[in-house]
Design a protein around this motif. Structure first.
Motif, short mmCIF file in Angstrom:
data_model
loop_
_atom_site.label_atom_id
_atom_site.label_comp_id
_atom_site.label_asym_id
_atom_site.label_seq_id
_atom_site.Cartn_x
_atom_site.Cartn_y
_atom_site.Cartn_z
N MET A 121 0.94 -1.23 -0.04
CA MET A 121 -0.09 -0.05 -0.07
C MET A 121 0.96 1.02 -0.03
N TYR A 122 2.03 1.26 0.77
CA TYR A 122 3.04 2.33 0.79
C TYR A 122 3.54 2.81 -0.56
N ILE A 123 3.95 1.40 -1.25
CA ILE A 123 4.50 1.82 -2.70
C ILE A 123 3.50 2.25 -3.35
N ASP A 124 2.26 1.57 -3.44
CA ASP A 124 1.12 2.15 -4.14
C ASP A 124 1.21 3.97 -3.97
N PHE A 125 1.02 4.11 -2.95
CA PHE A 125 0.73 5.55 -2.38
C PHE A 125 1.79 6.35 -2.99
N GLN A 126 3.03 6.13 -3.15
CA GLN A 126 4.06 6.93 -3.57
C GLN A 126 3.83 7.47 -4.95
N GLN A 127 2.84 6.41 -5.62
CA GLN A 127 2.93 7.14 -7.19
C GLN A 127 1.55 7.90 -7.15
N PHE A 128 1.85 9.19 -6.81
CA PHE A 128 0.68 10.14 -6.74
C PHE A 128 0.20 10.82 -8.13
N PRO A 129 -0.95 10.71 -8.46
CA PRO A 129 -2.06 10.14 -7.81
C PRO A 129 -2.70 8.73 -8.22
N GLN A 130 -1.97 8.38 -9.33
CA GLN A 130 -2.48 7.30 -10.02
C GLN A 130 -2.52 5.95 -9.00
N GLY A 131 -1.65 5.98 -8.04
CA GLY A 131 -1.60 4.76 -7.63
C GLY A 131 -2.34 4.63 -6.26
N PHE A 132 -3.20 5.61 -6.12
CA PHE A 132 -4.13 5.63 -5.10
C PHE A 132 -5.41 4.67 -5.22
N GLY A 133 -5.71 4.30 -6.35
CA GLY A 133 -6.57 3.13 -6.85
C GLY A 133 -6.24 1.98 -6.18
N PRO A 134 -4.90 1.22 -6.56
CA PRO A 134 -4.54 0.21 -5.99
C PRO A 134 -4.31 0.17 -4.52
N ALA A 135 -3.99 1.28 -4.06
CA ALA A 135 -3.78 1.47 -2.72
C ALA A 135 -5.01 1.19 -1.99
N LEU A 136 -5.98 1.87 -2.43
CA LEU A 136 -7.44 1.70 -1.80
C LEU A 136 -8.02 0.41 -2.02
N GLY A 137 -7.66 -0.32 -3.11
CA GLY A 137 -7.85 -1.76 -3.04
C GLY A 137 -7.23 -2.72 -1.78
N ILE A 138 -5.90 -2.26 -1.83
CA ILE A 138 -5.29 -3.09 -0.62
C ILE A 138 -5.91 -2.66 0.82
N ALA A 139 -6.16 -1.16 0.79
CA ALA A 139 -6.97 -1.04 2.03
C ALA A 139 -8.26 -1.93 2.28
N ILE A 140 -8.93 -2.01 1.25
CA ILE A 140 -10.24 -2.91 1.29
C ILE A 140 -9.78 -4.46 1.71
N VAL A 141 -8.63 -4.98 1.19
CA VAL A 141 -8.40 -6.28 1.55
C VAL A 141 -8.03 -6.21 3.12
N ILE A 142 -7.30 -5.26 3.39
CA ILE A 142 -6.80 -5.08 4.93
C ILE A 142 -7.98 -4.88 5.82
N PHE A 143 -8.92 -4.24 5.55
CA PHE A 143 -10.33 -4.02 6.22
C PHE A 143 -11.01 -5.56 6.28
N LEU A 144 -10.90 -6.28 5.05
CA LEU A 144 -11.65 -7.77 5.25
C LEU A 144 -10.94 -8.52 6.18
N LEU A 145 -9.44 -8.33 5.96
CA LEU A 145 -8.57 -9.42 6.73
C LEU A 145 -8.76 -8.91 8.13
#
Lengths: 286, 575
Positions: free
Chosen positions: B238-262
C-alpha cells in the motif's frame, strides 16, 4: 488408641500471633500425640484457622514456638519447610482445588513435594504416581470422576478429592480447617466419616477445626476449645456431655447479636477459661 | 485481659457510627483538573482548522484525486495470497514472541506473585516502556540491522511493543485469581515454581490466550503502518502504491479494502476461539464478538468425562477415555501449535538477513538521548501539536459517543430498532483500522492535523461509544424505575437516574481513550498528520539521528505517564 511415650507430633509452646492491632492467638500451649484425633472448637474469629496455619508453617509466630514432627517451624529454611509441609497435609473449607484441572491432576498436586520442578498436564507425571493418585481416588469413592474437571463436581465430591490430594502426600499429620462448613448435612456426614476412617486406617494424627459442638462431640478423641485466640478448654471427648461443653464454649451463635450476648455472658460468668477447663473435664469424667 | 473486655463493645459502636459528610479538598482539585483538561480540549479543537474554506478545499482535492487516480484494483490472486501470508506471518510470529516474553514479566509485575517490591516496579516499568515505543518507530530504527526487505524488524517490533499490553492484562489476570488453590499447593509443600505452574497458570491460561488473541487483532490492524517502515506485506504494498501520486491511489485503496476484510476475518476467528473455547464472555467490543453473541445460543454443552462405574478398576482408569472434551482440547492444542509454526514459516524469517556487524552499533546508537539539531522550541511546538490532536479528538469522540452510546444502550434507546442501528454503527466504526482511515483522510484533507484528529475521533467513537453504551446498560435499574414512576419523561430519567450512575465509568473510559489517543496521535504523525511523530519518522531512518528518537520516546513515555497518573488520581477520587 495407643499412647506413646515418644515425643509428641505437634508441640505448640507460648504461641502468640498478632495481625497489626488484632491479637489472633495469645500464649497458646498445646501438644498432640501420635495418632490423636483432635478437634479445635471455636466460633469464627476465635483463631482456629490461624492456629492450623501455624502448624503447616503458612504463618510465622509473633512469639512462641511450633514444633512439628520434631522440627521447630520458625527456624526452618524455606527448602526444609517445604519438605515438612509435604508431610503435613491440609484440607480447607473451600476445598481449594484448581477448577480448570482434572480431578486426577488435582490429586497429583499432592505429590508436588515429591517431584522436582513444575508439572503441567497429566503426561508430565510418571505413571507410578498417576496410579497411586487413582488408588486414592478409589479410596474416596471418586475413581470414575478422575478425568472430570474439578469444577464439575459437587461440593461434597470436591472435598473428597481434596482428601485424596491430602493422601497423595503420604502425610503423617492431617490438618482440616472447617472441612464441612460449606457442605450440606449429608455430604458433611460422608466427609467427616471418611476423614475418621482414613485417620484410623493410616494411623494419622489429625487436627480438625469445627464450629459445631454436635459434630465435634461424636467425632474427635479430644476437644480443644478456643476463644479470642486463647485455649479455654482441653479435654478428652469421651464422657463429655454437650451441656458441659456448652457451658464453657457457649451456644453456637448464628447472628452477631447472639454472638455478642454469648461473649458478654462468658466474659461475665466464666473464670479464666484455661484454668476452668481441666476442672470441668475432671468433673465430667467422675 | 482488659483489652478483651472492651473488644465487643468497641467493635459494635465502631460499625454503627455513620461518617460525617465533608467537602474533600481532593474533589475540588480533581474537579479543577477535569475543567482544565476540558478547557485544553476545547482550545485544541478550536485551534485545528475545521473552517468551511478548508472543507471546500479538501473536497476539491478529493475530487481531483479521484479523477486522476487509477480505478480501485486488487493484486492478482497468487500475489494477494503471498502478501496476506506475509502480513499474517509477521503478526503471528511477533504476537507469539510477545506473549511468551510477557509471562515472566507479568509474574514479576503481579502483586501476588512478585518476589518483592523492586521486581514489581521493574515489571510494570517494562510494560510502560514497551507500550510507549510505537512498533513502527522501532521497526524503522532496527531495520538498519537487517538486509533490505527482511521481516525481522516487523516481528521484533511487534514482539517488543505488544509486551506492554499483554503483560499488563496478564498481570491483572494473575492478580484476580482465586488464591485458595495456590495456598493449597503451598501447604502441600510445593515450591514457588510449582505454585505458579499448578496453582496459578491453569487459572490464567484462558485469559493469557485471550489476551494474546486480542493483541493479535490489534496487530493485524497495526501491520498496515509497519509497511511504512519497510516491513513486507500488505502495508508495504500500500505504501509503495501511495508513492505514485495520484494514479497509485486506486490500487492502494484496493489494498486498504483487503486489509479491512482481513481485520474482520481475523477478528471473527479470534472471537470464535475466545468465546467457544475459552469461555470468555463476548463483549461486543469487537466486530467478531458482536457476531459471536448472535450465535452463542447454539453452543453445545460438553459431555461429562465421567467413566462408567461398572467394574471400574485403577488399571482401567489409567487410560484416559477419548471423550469429546479430550478430543477437542487435543485437536485445538495441535491447531495452536501448527498456527504458531505456520506463522513463523510465513513470516519468512531468515537468520542470514541479520547483519551482525551492525546489530550492536545500532542498539548503542540510541544512547545517550539528545535533541540533536532541533531546538527546544521545535520540540515543544511538536509536543503541543500531538497533545492537541489527542485532546481535540477525545473531545469530538466524547460528544459523538455520548449520543451514539446512549442511543445504543437498551435502557435509553426509544426502541430496539434504534438501539440495534446504533450498535451496528459502532461496530462498523470499530471495524475500520484507524490507520487506513487516516491515510484515506490525508488524501482528502491533505497533510496536517485535521486528518489525524478526524481519524482518531472516528476510531474512538467505535470504542468509547460501545463502552458508554455498556456502562449505561449496567447501571442499577431501580432508580430509573423510581424516577419514571414520578412521571418523568425519557430525558428526565436519563438525566436524573442513568447519567449520574454511569458518570464514574464515563470519566474512566474517556481518560482511557485519551491515553490511547496520545500514543495513536504520535503514530499518525508518521503518516503525515504532524506533531512529534513527524520528527520520529525523520530521525528513525539514520543512525546519526537515533539519539533524537530516544529523546522523543522519553517524552512520549513521560506524557503517557502523566496522563496515566492523572487518570488514576481522578479514578481514586471519583470512585
Amino acid at each position: 488408641m495407643k499412647s506413646t511415650t515418644t515425643s509428641p507430633i505437634i508441640t505448640i509452646a507460648g504461641l502468640t500471633k498478632d495481625f497489626g492491632e488484632t491479637h489472633a492467638l495469645r500464649d497458646v500451649n498445646l501438644t498432640v500425640e501420635k495418632g490423636e484425633v483432635v478437634v479445635l472448637l471455636g466460633l469464627s474469629g476465635s483463631g482456629k484457622s490461624t492456629l492450623l496455619r501455624h502448624v503447616d508453617g503458612l504463618e510465622l509466630p509473633t512469639a512462641g514456638d511450633v514444633t512439628v514432627l520434631g522440627q521447630s517451624l520458625p527456624a526452618l529454611r524455606p527448602k526444609a519447610l517445604r519438605k515438612l509441609r509435604g508431610r503435613v497435609a491440609m484440607i480447607f473449607q473451600q476445598f481449594e482445588l484448581v477448577p480448570s484441572l482434572t480431578v486426577l491432576e488435582n490429586v497429583l498436586t499432592g505429590a508436588l513435594s515429591r517431584v522436582k520442578g513444575p508439572r503441567l498436564g497429566l503426561a508430565t507425571w510418571p505413571a507410578s504416581l498417576r496410579r497411586e493418585a487413582l488408588t486414592h481416588l478409589e479410596r474416596v469413592g471418586l475413581l470414575h470422576r478422575a478425568y472430570n474437571r474439578a469444577d464439575q463436581l459437587s461440593g461434597g465430591q470436591q472435598q473428597r478429592v481434596a482428601i485424596a490430594r491430602a493422601l497423595m502426600q503420604n502425610p503423617d499429620v492431617l490438618l482440616a480447617d472447617e472441612p464441612v462448613a460449606s457442605l450440606d448435612p449429608e455430604s458433611s456426614d460422608v466427609v467427616m466419616k471418611l476423614i475418621r476412617e482414613i485417620a484410623a486406617e493410616d494411623g494419622l494424627t489429625v487436627v480438625c477445626s469445627l464450629h459445631q459442638v454436635d459434630l465435634a462431640l461424636g467425632w474427635g478423641d479430644r476437644i480443644v476449645g478456643l476463644r479470642h485466640g486463647e485455649v479455654v478448654l482441653d479435654t478428652p471427648a469421651s464422657g463429655l456431655s454437650k451441656a458441659a461443653v456448652m457451658e464453657i464454649y457457649g451456644r453456637v451463635a448464628t447472628t452477631t447479636t447472639e454472638l455478642t450476648v454469648i461473649e458478654r455472658e462468658l466474659l461475665a460468668d466464666a473464670p479464666r477459661g484455661r484454668d476452668a477447663a481441666p476442672a470441668l473435664a475432671d468433673g465430667a469424667a467422675s | 485481659m482488659t483489652a478483651t473486655t472492651t473488644t465487643p463493645g468497641s467493635a459494635t459502636s465502631g460499625a454503627a457510627l455513620p461518617r460525617r459528610p465533608r467537602i474533600s479538598t481532593n474533589k475540588v482539585i480533581a474537579g479543577a483538573v477535569i475543567v482544565a483538561m476540558a478547557g485544553f480540549a476545547i482550545w485544541s479543537l478550536a485551534q485545528i482548522d475545521f473552517s468551511l474554506y478548508n472543507f471546500q478545499r479538501s473536497m476539491l482535492s478529493l475530487a481531483k484525486t479521484i479523477r486522476l487516480m487509477d480505478p480501485i484494483s486488487f493484486p492478482s490472486v497468487p500475489d494477494l495470497v503471498y502478501l496476506i501470508s506475509l502480513t499474517l506471518g509477521v503478526v503471528i510470529a511477533g504476537t507469539v514472541v510477545a506473549a511468551v516474553i510477557s509471562m515472566p514479566i507479568a509474574y514479576l509485575a503481579a502483586a501476588n506473585t512478585a518476589p518483592n517490591r523492586t521486581s514489581r516496579v521493574i515489571g510494570r516499568a517494562i510494560g510502560v516502556i514497551t507500550r510507549a515505543v510505537p512498533d513502527v518507530i522501532l521497526a524503522m530504527a532496527i531495520g538498519l540491522m537487517f538486509t533490505l526487505g527482511a521481516t525481522w524488524a516487523g516481528v521484533l517490533a511487534i514482539g517488543f511493543h505488544s509486551i506492554g499490553m499483554i503483560s499488563k492484562l496478564f498481570a491483572d489476570a494473575i492478580e484476580q485469581i482465586d488464591e485458595g488453590p495456590r495456598l493449597a499447593i503451598r501447604a502441600a509443600g510445593g515450591s514457588k515454581a510449582q505454585e505458579f505452574w499448578s496453582g496459578v497458570f491453569p487459572q490464567v491460561f484462558p485469559s493469557w490466550i485471550a489476551t494474546a488473541l486480542h493483541r493479535f487483532d490489534i496487530n493485524v490492524r497495526g501491520s498496515v503502518i509497519l509497511g511504512f517502515a519497510g516491513v513486507g506485506g500488505l502495508g508495504y504494498r500500500m505504501y509503495i502504491d501511495f508513492q505514485q501520486f495520484p494514479q497509485g491511489f486506486g490500487p492502494a485503496l484496493g489494498i486498504a479494502i483487503v486489509i479491512f476484510l482481513l481485520c474482520v476475518a481475523t477478528e471473527l476467528v479470534s472471537s470464535t476461539i475466545r468465546v467457544r473455547l475459552l469461555g470468555a464472555q463476548p463483549t461486543r467490543r469487537t466486530l467478531g464478538d458482536a457476531l459471536m453473541r448472535q450465535t452463542r445460543g447454539r453452543r453445545k454443552t460438553t459431555t461429562a468425562a465421567t467413566l462408567s462405574t461398572a467394574d471400574l478398576t485403577v488399571e482401567k482408569a489409567m487410560r484416559r477415555p477419548w471423550n469429546s472434551s479430550r478430543v477437542s482440547s487435543t485437536v485445538w492444542g495441535w491447531v495452536g501449535i501448527l498456527v504458531v509454526i505456520g506463522g513463523f514459516a510465513m513470516s519468512r524469517l531468515d537468520p542470514n538477513q541479520i547483519m551482525w556487524k551492525y546489530v550492536w552499533s545500532t542498539i548503542m546508537s540510541f544512547w545517550p538521548p539528545s535533541t540533536g539539531a532541533y531546538d527546544t522550541q521545535t520540540f515543544v511546538t511538536a509536543i503541543v501539536q500531538t497533545l492537541q490532536m489527542a485532546f481535540a479528538a477525545a473531545l469530538l469522540t466524547f460528544l459523538v459517543s455520548l449520543v451514539f452510546g446512549s442511543l445504543a444502550a437498551r435502557n435509553i434507546a426509544p426502541n430496539g430498532w434504534v438501539r440495534g442501528a446504533f450498535r451496528v454503527f459502532l461496530v462498523i466504526f470499530r471495524g475500520v483500522p484507524e490507520l487506513v482511515l487516516a491515510i484515506v483522510l490525508i488524501i482528502i484533507t491533505g497533510l496536517g492535523p485535521q486528518a489525524g484528529v478526524l481519524a482518531l475521533a472516528f476510531g474512538g467513537v467505535g470504542l468509547l461509544g460501545k463502552l458508554i453504551a455498556d456502562s449505561f446498560e449496567e447501571v442499577d435499574a431501580g432508580p430509573e424505575q423510581a424516577v419514571r414512576a414520578t412521571g418523568a419523561g425519557r430525558l428526565q430519567v436519563f438525566g436524573s437516574a442513568t447519567l449520574p450512575q454511569g458518570l464514574p465509568s464515563l470519566l474512566g473510559n474517556t481518560l482511557y481513550l485519551l491515553d490511547t489517543n496520545i500514543r495513536s496521535a504520535t503514530v499518525l504523525g508518521i503518516v503525515g498528520a504532524g506533531g512529534i511523530g513527524f520528527y520520529l519518522t525523520v530521525s528513525a531512518g539514520l543512525t546519526k539521528t537515533h539519539p533524537v528518537v530516544s529523546a522523543i520516546i522519553g517524552i512520549i513515555i513521560a506524557m503517557v505517564l502523566v496522563v496515566e497518573g492523572i487518570a488514576s488520581y481522578l479514578r481514586s477520587v471519583f470512585k
